[in-house]
Scaffold this motif. Sequence first.
Motif, PDB file in Angstrom:
ATOM      1  N   PRO A 192       0.648  -1.086  -0.126  1.00 26.65           N
ATOM      2  CA  PRO A 192       0.134   0.021  -0.080  1.00 26.65           C
ATOM      3  C   PRO A 192       0.955   1.197  -0.030  1.00 26.65           C
ATOM      4  N   GLY A 193       1.998   1.191   0.726  1.00 22.42           N
ATOM      5  CA  GLY A 193       2.940   2.267   0.587  1.00 22.42           C
ATOM      6  C   GLY A 193       3.344   2.953  -0.803  1.00 22.42           C
ATOM      7  N   TYR A 194       3.308   1.931  -1.712  1.00 23.36           N
ATOM      8  CA  TYR A 194       3.350   2.422  -3.039  1.00 23.36           C
ATOM      9  C   TYR A 194       2.187   2.350  -3.937  1.00 23.36           C
ATOM     10  N   SER A 195       1.203   1.454  -3.610  1.00 26.98           N
ATOM     11  CA  SER A 195       0.101   1.327  -4.488  1.00 26.98           C
ATOM     12  C   SER A 195      -0.801   2.862  -4.280  1.00 26.98           C
ATOM     13  N   ILE A 196      -0.911   3.084  -3.079  1.00 29.72           N
ATOM     14  CA  ILE A 196      -1.486   4.371  -2.637  1.00 29.72           C
ATOM     15  C   ILE A 196      -1.105   5.616  -3.820  1.00 29.72           C
ATOM     16  N   VAL A 197       0.242   5.642  -3.753  1.00 24.88           N
ATOM     17  CA  VAL A 197       0.942   6.733  -4.610  1.00 24.88           C
ATOM     18  C   VAL A 197       0.537   6.623  -5.605  1.00 24.88           C
ATOM     19  N   ALA A 198       0.906   5.465  -6.378  1.00 22.35           N
ATOM     20  CA  ALA A 198       0.884   5.334  -7.726  1.00 22.35           C
ATOM     21  C   ALA A 198      -0.558   5.446  -8.506  1.00 22.35           C
ATOM     22  N   LEU A 199      -1.400   4.712  -7.714  1.00 20.47           N
ATOM     23  CA  LEU A 199      -2.976   4.701  -8.102  1.00 20.47           C
ATOM     24  C   LEU A 199      -3.764   5.966  -8.023  1.00 20.47           C
ATOM     25  N   SER A 200      -3.211   6.773  -6.774  1.00 20.16           N
ATOM     26  CA  SER A 200      -3.721   8.190  -6.808  1.00 20.16           C
ATOM     27  C   SER A 200      -3.422   8.889  -7.943  1.00 20.16           C
ATOM     28  N   LEU A 201      -2.088   8.920  -8.291  1.00 21.27           N
ATOM     29  CA  LEU A 201      -1.502   9.671  -9.365  1.00 21.27           C
ATOM     30  C   LEU A 201      -2.345   9.291 -10.885  1.00 21.27           C
ATOM     31  N   ILE A 202      -2.498   7.739 -11.003  1.00 21.10           N
ATOM     32  CA  ILE A 202      -3.174   7.493 -12.003  1.00 21.10           C
ATOM     33  C   ILE A 202      -4.436   7.787 -12.216  1.00 21.10           C
ATOM     34  N   GLY A 203      -5.215   7.868 -11.209  1.00 22.33           N
ATOM     35  CA  GLY A 203      -6.540   8.547 -11.048  1.00 22.33           C
ATOM     36  C   GLY A 203      -6.663   9.922 -11.502  1.00 22.33           C
ATOM     37  N   ALA A 204      -5.858  10.425 -10.943  1.00 23.74           N
ATOM     38  CA  ALA A 204      -5.973  12.173 -11.210  1.00 23.74           C
ATOM     39  C   ALA A 204      -5.352  12.307 -12.664  1.00 23.74           C
ATOM     40  N   GLY A 205      -4.616  11.295 -13.319  1.00 25.01           N
ATOM     41  CA  GLY A 205      -4.360  11.555 -14.661  1.00 25.01           C
ATOM     42  C   GLY A 205      -5.663  10.978 -15.489  1.00 25.01           C
ATOM     43  N   LEU A 206      -6.500  10.087 -15.094  1.00 25.56           N
ATOM     44  CA  LEU A 206      -7.623   9.906 -15.883  1.00 25.56           C
ATOM     45  C   LEU A 206      -8.702  10.971 -15.730  1.00 25.56           C
ATOM     46  N   ALA A 207      -8.598  11.456 -14.575  1.00 28.47           N
ATOM     47  CA  ALA A 207      -9.589  12.567 -14.453  1.00 28.47           C
ATOM     48  C   ALA A 207      -9.216  13.979 -15.326  1.00 28.47           C
ATOM     49  N   GLN A 208      -7.830  14.088 -15.608  1.00 28.82           N
ATOM     50  CA  GLN A 208      -7.586  15.110 -16.352  1.00 28.82           C
ATOM     51  C   GLN A 208      -7.305  14.982 -18.006  1.00 28.82           C
ATOM     52  N   SER A 209      -7.871  13.522 -18.427  1.00 32.98           N
ATOM     53  CA  SER A 209      -7.766  12.977 -19.613  1.00 32.98           C
ATOM     54  C   SER A 209      -9.254  13.184 -20.376  1.00 32.98           C
ATOM     55  N   PHE A 210     -10.112  13.692 -19.850  1.00 28.39           N
ATOM     56  CA  PHE A 210     -11.379  14.093 -20.216  1.00 28.39           C
ATOM     57  C   PHE A 210     -11.660  15.673 -20.476  1.00 28.39           C
ATOM     58  N   GLY A 211     -10.951  16.297 -21.408  1.00 27.55           N
ATOM     59  CA  GLY A 211     -11.249  17.443 -21.481  1.00 27.55           C
ATOM     60  C   GLY A 211     -10.622  18.448 -20.517  1.00 27.55           C
ATOM     61  N   ASP A 212     -10.709  19.876 -20.789  1.00 24.48           N
ATOM     62  CA  ASP A 212     -10.190  20.897 -19.909  1.00 24.48           C
ATOM     63  C   ASP A 212     -11.150  21.075 -18.906  1.00 24.48           C
ATOM     64  N   ARG A 213     -10.652  21.001 -17.603  1.00 24.36           N
ATOM     65  CA  ARG A 213     -11.574  21.325 -16.297  1.00 24.36           C
ATOM     66  C   ARG A 213     -11.574  22.596 -15.687  1.00 24.36           C
ATOM     67  N   THR A 214     -10.749  23.498 -16.352  1.00 23.18           N
ATOM     68  CA  THR A 214     -10.454  24.616 -15.637  1.00 23.18           C
ATOM     69  C   THR A 214     -11.763  25.498 -15.287  1.00 23.18           C
TER      70      THR A 214
END
Length: 495
Positions: free
Chosen positions: A436-458
Amino acid sequence: MKSKNTISVFARVASWLLFAAVALAPLPFGSSEPTAIAFWCVVLGVCVLLAPIRSLGVGEFALAAFALLIIAAYAFVLHEQLAEHPWSAAATPDPIWYEAASALGIPLQPSVSLARNQPWFELGRPLVCLLAIVGGFLVGNFRGRTLIKIIGWSGAIYAAYGILAHLIDPTRLLWREKEAYLGSVTGTFVNRNTAAAYFGSCAVLWSLLLWERVRLEMPPGPIEWQKMPSRLLRATPKTIAVAFVMLFVCLAAMFMTGSRGGVVLSLLALLVAFTVFFRRDLPRLSGIVTALAAGGATALILLQLLGGGVNARFDLQGIADEGRLETYKSTLRIIADHPWFGTGQGTFAYALPAYRSDKVSMWGVWDIAHNTLLEIASDMGVPIAILVVIGWIVIFAVLIHGVRSRRRDLIIPVAALAVGILAVLHSLIDFSLQIPGYSIVALSLIGAGLAQSFGDRTKKAKTLAVVEIDPSARVFAEMQPKAERPASIPKAPAL
């Protein structure tokens, strides 16, 4: 109906909880103890409950629907493993229960799981992974850049601690005596391979922060690569100097782990991050090929200069350990005997002894398959493993779409893509995503990347009153016609 101020407060609390998780999860020995796992499940669960949920587009709705399908399938398999009377005719009890009942001379209630209730006790690890990627997705809509900085700074601190602790007293791991890897830097992790993947992921983030600031220092238009070094060395901005130092610290700690797979895959992730980030500044084909060749040469030079321990392990043990390869073969035999529902989540350590190859030394206990996909198939069955593979393919497809479509905040999907490649490939030769010490870091970042992959959210982020200053806005503006450029360009914030 909730007011905007109320939503803003909930959003801030959710983001703080996620930031605390990615910053502190590596600290207590990689959070691999059951108590730590349960704690982070609670923290991330509250984060998901408080994070604002915006309206979903078609692509996001399809992604959420597929995630729900995987969750439903996983829940069904858990039910079959735990239930006294499974629903499926294919969920036959493990033969070990009848053998045990015969040997003991007493009746035993059989179950699909090799160890009764073990799937329930092991639920924390997959749950914390699910909550991390969902929390990253929800918070990443409006705080993705801050998430990258939090991960980068905390990773640099852990890297500096790991190096100093190794130089001062290599026999100690935090407040405990270090039982293994005395010659390697492990930071706050027990295993050097997970530490290498973590430090490598943080190096990827610092490299992107560095390249972003370098790009901001370049004049508008195509980059003149020959003039870049002299231009930067004449008056190096503080932000570039800080990013370079932090990158070097993370790289040094990564090389000092001595992990072959972790180091090589981290260098690959760095190469991917550089090429993808600068792809618009490179000629169509020849430039990308040149960048890959130059990056590969740089990686080899770094490996020779800083990776003495890694090279020594390659010389002594080759590319892979024989014991690991034999364990993969044994795991495939387990899968062949339990293809539909596996032996039970978390039961690999109980199942392997009956299949363990005689070519493997009897010294030690193989309680992990060192291949997360094979272990999922062994514990949960082949259908779940197939769904996991499809899920990762979908994730990478979405991240690639985000990389191709975004202009502002480009480093978020690029970082998620590079770290995702590192994490997934490393999980095929080790178990980093099971810590979990690594999976929490990596998967949180991947989740943020997914959110930012659907257009401009500004625009949508402004309604939450938590908009971040975007230092890549200048680069974005330079790519637009003059009539479309913004009136002012925000200054890049300090690291």
